[in-house]
Design a protein around this motif. Structure first.
Motif, PDB file in Angstrom:
ATOM      1  N   GLN A   1      38.992  35.140  32.096  1.00  0.00           N
ATOM      2  CA  GLN A   1      40.318  35.731  32.285  1.00  0.00           C
ATOM      3  C   GLN A   1      41.133  34.953  33.310  1.00  0.00           C
ATOM      4  OE1 GLN A   1      41.546  38.248  30.432  1.00  0.00           O
ATOM      5  NE2 GLN A   1      43.488  37.786  31.435  1.00  0.00           N
ATOM      6  N   LYS A   2      40.477  34.503  34.388  1.00  0.00           N
ATOM      7  CA  LYS A   2      41.179  33.699  35.393  1.00  0.00           C
ATOM      8  C   LYS A   2      41.688  32.397  34.796  1.00  0.00           C
ATOM      9  CE  LYS A   2      38.651  35.441  39.419  1.00  0.00           C
ATOM     10  NZ  LYS A   2      37.708  35.086  40.516  1.00  0.00           N
TER      11      LYS A   2
ATOM     12  N   LYS B   1      35.209  37.583  33.610  1.00  0.00           N
ATOM     13  CA  LYS B   1      36.231  37.503  34.661  1.00  0.00           C
ATOM     14  C   LYS B   1      36.692  36.064  34.846  1.00  0.00           C
ATOM     15  CE  LYS B   1      34.707  41.542  37.315  1.00  0.00           C
ATOM     16  NZ  LYS B   1      34.159  42.017  38.623  1.00  0.00           N
TER      17      LYS B   1
ATOM     18  N   ASP C   1      29.649  39.974  32.587  1.00  0.00           N
ATOM     19  CA  ASP C   1      30.881  40.459  33.219  1.00  0.00           C
ATOM     20  C   ASP C   1      31.510  39.392  34.103  1.00  0.00           C
ATOM     21  OD1 ASP C   1      30.435  42.858  31.959  1.00  0.00           O
ATOM     22  OD2 ASP C   1      29.516  43.833  33.708  1.00  0.00           O
ATOM     23  N   GLU C   2      30.663  38.681  34.853  1.00  0.00           N
ATOM     24  CA  GLU C   2      31.198  37.619  35.722  1.00  0.00           C
ATOM     25  C   GLU C   2      31.840  36.517  34.887  1.00  0.00           C
ATOM     26  OE1 GLU C   2      27.926  36.331  38.045  1.00  0.00           O
ATOM     27  OE2 GLU C   2      27.869  38.125  39.328  1.00  0.00           O
TER      28      GLU C   2
END
Length: 585
Positions: free
Chosen positions: A389-390, A386, A382-383
């Motif tokens: 996505q950034k 993220k 999950d990290e």
């Protein structure tokens, strides 16, 4: 002729009209200060006392605002003190409903403190500030009114002095005229006095009588003027001035009453918001679910291990080679190949006594129990998503910027963002590879993919050859016989007899990886993430694992401190013999 006057005689004719006027006005102006015309000094003291009371009230409100600010500050500090620290173990504990309710209470107390700050701000602006300006205006107005009153008082005193002087002059002239008359009569009765002397005395008496008549006329005129001025003073000027002073004082009283009402309204306005804060605290308390918290404890600490089976009986009376039970705590890795078990059944180890690793654990979290490992891997995935996505958001923004530069060259050079776009593309690709790697491990734990082979572990770039916390099946493949030889049959036999588990080696002592060289830290690195180690610039350390293509090198400072550092942060000096020995990694 005798003339004698006093101030009482002058004022007496005005007393009767005064009584008549008071009778007609007392019924309509009962609250007027006009009848206090002789209390000028007392009214001056009273109005000054009223200003002092107003200033005292301002001071009271100001101290109240300071108390509110201090109370709000203490509440905020209290809330901040018990807030969980970010990125800490304490923050993880706030996932339970009871701790969430406590966190909600802390947040509501912060809002509660904000309402006390609102009280302080409103009291300062609506009461303290307004009354301070009003006091200055009130002082100026009071000064003006009493200045006019003193001026009127001085004027009537001047008129009185003029009347007294006229009266004394009239009295003196009357006495002189009387003496001149007596002297004339004496001279006229004396037969020895010449006619000329008698005529002279007569003329002198007439002159004195004329002077007395002139003084009388002047005195009457001055008296009438004084009485008129006195009437205007006591029934026009002073009442008007006192009326203004009365209105000023009544405005002060009304203003302080309005301020007291505002004082209460400021508190009353925040009561609904404070009530909402308290309602939210009550709601948070009611949301506590003890059953849910108990279930979360199970999820947090469930290892996935099955309870150990019965311990086999070891018969030492038999003249055969002693069998070592796998369920015994005396099992060690130096025993060589596995011995046959009674009943052909493998027993689990005493799983409650799990040995904790020293230092950072492996990247795939293989040192954790299955359930905990799955959670850690899922969290890592999950990290990474993220982070991807950034990076993609940044890339999209730069792409739009580049399009703008292409359409409007005067705004910037399109080529100036190419380098950054390339870096973002590389970062995204690296992060996707990381995601694939961790998803593979996650699938392995969840049983969606078969166990990884030794070749797959080598390709991951993070396989630890000597780390006993690695997957047990690979560790068993690398077991050697007592004479140092390696046979595939032994490995296969062991795999058939011992079920593959990732956690058997947790109970064995870890053997440190051999040193394959040294390195010098080129820059200071703060190892804050799990599995990393902090190094200082210029520090010399031992290399125990080379860079596998992921940009990290594993180093050791001493027996208890080892971990990964960025390869670009160190200069590596590998020992050729050791490096040759590690070619199989």
């Amino acid at each position: 002729m005798e003339f004698s006057f006093s101030r009482r005689d002058i004022v007496r004719p005005l007393k009767q009209p005064t009584r008549l006027i008071l009778r007609t006005t007392e019924q309509t102006v009962l609250a007027s200060w006009s009848h206090l015309q002789d209390q000028f000094d007392n009214l001056e003291k009273h109005t000054q006392w009223g200003i002092d009371v107003l200033e005292k009230y301002i001071k009271f409100v100001k101290e109240r605002t300071e108390i509110e600010l201090s109370y709000a500050k203490q509440l905020r500090n209290l809330s901040k003190k018990y807030q969980p620290k970010k990125n800490s173990k304490e923050e993880e504990e706030y996932r339970y409903t009871s701790t969430k309710a406590f966190l909600a209470t802390l947040n509501e107390m912060n809002d509660y403190a904000g309402q006390h700050e609102v009280i302080s701000e409103n009291m300062t602006s609506l009461i303290t500030g307004e009354l301070t300006r009003y006091v200055q205006e009130l002082k100026q107005e009071r000064k003006s009114h009493f200045h006019d009153g003193r001026k009127a008082q001085q004027h009537i005193e001047t008129c009185w002095k003029q009347l007294e002087a006229s009266k004394r002059r009239f009295e003196r002239d009357c006495k002189e005229a009387d003496r001149a008359q007596q002297y004339f009569e004496k001279m006229d009765a004396d037969i020895n006095v010449t006619k000329a002397d008698v005529e002279k005395a007569r003329q002198q008496a007439q002159l004195r009588h004329q002077m007395a008549e002139d003084s009388k006329a002047e005195y009457c005129s001055t008296l009438q003027k004084f009485n008129s001025e006195q009437h205007d003073h006591y029934y026009t000027h002073i009442p008007n001035i006192f009326q203004k002073i009365q209105e000023m004082e009544e405005r002060r009283i009304v203003r302080i009453g309005e301020s007291m009402k505002t004082f209460a309204d400021v508190d009353r306005q925040v009561i609904p918001i404070i009530g909402k804060c308290l309602d939210e605290i009550t709601k948070a308390a009611e949301s506590i679910d003890h059953k849910n918290d108990s279930q979360m404890v199970i999820e947090a600490f469930k290892s996935g291990f099955e309870p150990p089976g019965d311990v086999d009986f070891e018969d030492f009376t038999q003249p055969m080679k002693r069998t070592v039970s796998e369920s015994s705590l005396s099992n060690s890795r130096g025993d060589g190949k596995s011995e046959p078990k009674f009943g052909g059944k493998s027993k689990g180890k005493l799983w409650p006594f799990i040995k904790k690793n020293k230092g950072a654990g492996p990247e795939d979290f293989s040192n954790l129990p299955p359930e905990q490992r799955r959670k850690k891997l899922q969290q890592k995935v999950d990290e990474l998503n993220k982070d991807i996505q950034k990076e993609m958001d940044q890339r999209d923004a730069l792409t739009k910027m580049k399009d703008v530069y292409i359409k409007n060259p005067q705004m910037g050079d399109p080529a100036s963002v190419d380098h950054r776009l390339a870096e973002l593309g590389q970062n995204i690709e690296k992060l996707r590879l990381e995601v694939q790697k961790f998803e593979g491990w996650l699938a392995e734990v969840e049983g969606r993919l078969p166990m990884r082979t030794e070749q797959a572990r080598r390709q991951s770039g993070l396989y630890e050859a000597q780390n006993t916390s690695a997957v047990n099946s690979c560790a068993q493949d690398r077991e050697s016989s007592p004479d140092g030889s390696y046979t595939e049959e032994q490995s296969q036999e062991t795999e058939m007899k011992v079920p593959a588990t990732d956690f058997d080696d947790e109970f064995d002592d870890e053997e440190p990886l051999p040193t394959i060289g040294t390195c010098k830290a080129l820059y200071t690195f703060e190892g804050q993430n799990e599995g990393t180690i902090s190094v200082a610039e210029g520090e010399m350390l031992y290399v125990i694992e080379e860079d596998k293509g992921d940009g990290w090198t594993r180093i050791r400072r001493n027996e208890d401190e080892e971990g990964y550092v960025p390869t670009s942060y160190v200069e590596v000096y590998l020992d050729k013999n050791a490096k040759g020995a590690m070619t199989y990694i």
